[in-house]
Design a protein around this motif. Structure first.
Motif, mmCIF file in Angstrom:
data_model
loop_
_atom_site.group_PDB
_atom_site.id
_atom_site.type_symbol
_atom_site.label_atom_id
_atom_site.label_comp_id
_atom_site.label_asym_id
_atom_site.label_seq_id
_atom_site.Cartn_x
_atom_site.Cartn_y
_atom_site.Cartn_z
ATOM 1 N N ALA A 1 0.663 -1.536 0.246
ATOM 2 C CA ALA A 1 0.178 -0.335 0.093
ATOM 3 C C ALA A 1 0.476 1.427 -0.015
ATOM 4 O O ALA A 1 0.250 2.342 -0.868
ATOM 5 C CB ALA A 1 -1.188 0.124 0.906
ATOM 6 N N PHE A 2 1.779 0.769 0.125
ATOM 7 C CA PHE A 2 3.036 2.365 0.513
ATOM 8 C C PHE A 2 3.214 2.676 -0.905
ATOM 9 O O PHE A 2 3.414 3.845 -0.644
ATOM 10 C CB PHE A 2 3.809 1.782 1.503
ATOM 11 N N ASP A 3 4.010 0.755 -1.025
ATOM 12 C CA ASP A 3 4.847 1.654 -2.203
ATOM 13 C C ASP A 3 3.678 2.620 -3.437
ATOM 14 O O ASP A 3 4.234 2.767 -4.575
ATOM 15 C CB ASP A 3 5.022 0.952 -2.704
ATOM 16 N N LEU A 4 2.490 2.632 -3.351
ATOM 17 C CA LEU A 4 1.683 3.006 -4.219
ATOM 18 C C LEU A 4 1.674 4.145 -4.983
ATOM 19 O O LEU A 4 1.869 5.075 -5.288
ATOM 20 C CB LEU A 4 0.071 3.115 -4.257
ATOM 21 N N TRP A 5 2.135 5.103 -3.096
ATOM 22 C CA TRP A 5 2.249 6.312 -2.858
ATOM 23 C C TRP A 5 3.792 6.973 -3.786
ATOM 24 O O TRP A 5 3.750 7.715 -4.474
ATOM 25 C CB TRP A 5 2.476 7.040 -1.390
ATOM 26 N N LEU A 6 4.432 6.359 -4.268
ATOM 27 C CA LEU A 6 5.643 6.602 -4.749
ATOM 28 C C LEU A 6 5.658 5.897 -6.006
ATOM 29 O O LEU A 6 7.094 5.618 -6.483
ATOM 30 C CB LEU A 6 6.994 4.994 -4.147
ATOM 31 N N GLY A 7 5.123 5.579 -6.798
ATOM 32 C CA GLY A 7 4.450 4.987 -8.136
ATOM 33 C C GLY A 7 5.968 6.412 -9.470
ATOM 34 O O GLY A 7 5.029 7.817 -8.105
ATOM 35 N N PRO A 8 5.287 6.023 -10.393
ATOM 36 C CA PRO A 8 5.668 7.615 -11.256
ATOM 37 C C PRO A 8 4.892 8.249 -11.050
ATOM 38 O O PRO A 8 5.293 9.582 -11.764
ATOM 39 C CB PRO A 8 6.103 6.780 -12.633
ATOM 40 N N SER A 9 3.670 8.299 -10.975
ATOM 41 C CA SER A 9 2.865 9.243 -10.536
ATOM 42 C C SER A 9 1.824 8.681 -10.187
ATOM 43 O O SER A 9 1.468 8.067 -9.820
ATOM 44 C CB SER A 9 2.191 10.437 -12.261
ATOM 45 N N PHE B 1 -7.656 -2.541 2.436
ATOM 46 C CA PHE B 1 -6.345 -1.940 1.360
ATOM 47 C C PHE B 1 -6.686 -0.499 1.578
ATOM 48 O O PHE B 1 -5.580 0.588 2.266
ATOM 49 C CB PHE B 1 -7.007 -1.662 0.080
ATOM 50 N N ALA B 2 -8.300 0.577 1.182
ATOM 51 C CA ALA B 2 -8.210 1.704 1.760
ATOM 52 C C ALA B 2 -7.652 2.002 3.005
ATOM 53 O O ALA B 2 -6.984 3.733 2.697
ATOM 54 C CB ALA B 2 -10.069 2.107 1.362
ATOM 55 N N ARG B 3 -7.914 1.422 4.261
ATOM 56 C CA ARG B 3 -7.182 2.027 5.298
ATOM 57 C C ARG B 3 -5.831 2.093 5.602
ATOM 58 O O ARG B 3 -5.140 2.325 6.157
ATOM 59 C CB ARG B 3 -7.841 1.268 6.494
ATOM 60 N N ARG B 4 -5.603 0.558 4.780
ATOM 61 C CA ARG B 4 -3.641 0.990 4.988
ATOM 62 C C ARG B 4 -2.950 1.668 3.938
ATOM 63 O O ARG B 4 -2.152 2.616 4.145
ATOM 64 C CB ARG B 4 -2.965 -0.527 4.424
ATOM 65 N N LEU B 5 -3.882 2.669 2.239
ATOM 66 C CA LEU B 5 -3.141 3.699 1.548
ATOM 67 C C LEU B 5 -3.151 4.788 2.249
ATOM 68 O O LEU B 5 -1.981 5.169 2.357
ATOM 69 C CB LEU B 5 -4.170 3.606 0.854
#
Length: 282
Positions: A181-189, A208-212
């Protein structure tokens, strides 16, 4: 409407007990953790300004303000980069009206050759959205029978949150879920992150939404696997950032002799099959 930066600061503030910072306990409160006024005082900003940041009304705090907030929240080195990144994307650099685009899935030939040199080790190329773009036969061996590679375009994030087998395979499933979930914030955009989270929303549900939105910076310790073959596997992870490609080369190393033997046993099982070579997603 809030921002990722505001959500992160609020979540960190709620997770801190005043006593851990030498502050008095003000008794029962509706919200847990550190008072906004206490955080503002520690950071040297006004309560009004901190409120504007948390509520998303100030989207572009200065670098000194971000450093002051990081100090006030006692963020460790692994956590300090995350609010700076959130400040960048909260500042409006990525338009919400931009059409979401799938993440890049091609892997450069030089990266594939590097991966090939790692055979028969356990390694993969992935992006921040969790797409498994290429992998060694060793990676196939340790994931065989888990369902992770069943898809034409395997995605680790989707697997973790939507496949019941993932909860058995990952001994520390909750930690792995926080990582993905954390790595989605570090995606290319931001657009790519939103593209995948929208795809996952119905299947993955509220957890999922809670962890994000918790913005928990993962520790990424030893990865413990319960392989369907009845073997326990403990792997260390070394990650090479391929910044120009927004991808990562991840190498998994046995954490102990028992794991080394288990991995070799799984490789032997894979060698009995028709394939067992480097796989890449086009």
């Amino acid at each position: 409407m809030g921002t990722p930066l505001g959500d992160f600061i609020r979540a960190k503030r709620d997770s801190i007990q005043p006593g851990s910072l030498g502050l008095p306990d003000h008794g029962r409160r509706r919200s847990p953790g550190l008072r906004r006024s206490d955080l503002a005082a520690r950071a040297g900003v006004s309560v009004e300004y901190l409120t504007r940041i948390e509520q998303g009304r100030d989207r572009n705090p200065s670098v000194p303000i971000m450093n002051a907030l990081a100090d006030a929240l006692s963020l460790d080195p692994s956590e300090r980069d995350h609010p700076r990144y959130l400040a960048k994307i909260s500042g409006g650099e990525c338009s919400a009206h931009t059409r979401p685009a799938p993440a890049r899935r091609d892997v450069r030939p030089a990266v594939l050759e590097t991966l090939r040199l790692l055979e028969p080790g356990v390694a993969m190329v992935t992006n921040r959205l969790g797409d498994v773009l290429a992998r060694t036969s060793g990676f196939e061996a340790v994931t065989s029978g888990t369902g992770l590679l069943d898809s034409d375009v395997p995605n680790l994030t989707r697997y973790v949150f939507t496949d019941p087998r993932a909860r058995e395979y990952f001994a520390d499933w909750a930690d792995v879920a926080d990582e993905q979930a954390f790595d989605l914030w570090l995606g290319p955009s931001v657009e790519n992150s939103e593209w995948l989270t929208t795809e996952l929303a119905l299947a993955a549900g509220a957890d999922f939404a809670r962890r994000l939105n918790r913005h928990v910076v993962p520790r990424r310790g030893v990865l413990r696997l319960n392989h369907p073959a009845g073997l326990e596997v403990r792997l260390l992870r070394e990650t090479l950032e391929l910044s120009s490609d927004a991808q990562q080369l991840v190498v998994f190393l046995p954490a102990d002799e028992q794991t080394a033997q288990a991995v070799e046993q799984l490789r032997g099982r894979l060698r009995s099959r028709p394939h067992g070579h480097l796989r890449a997603i086009s």
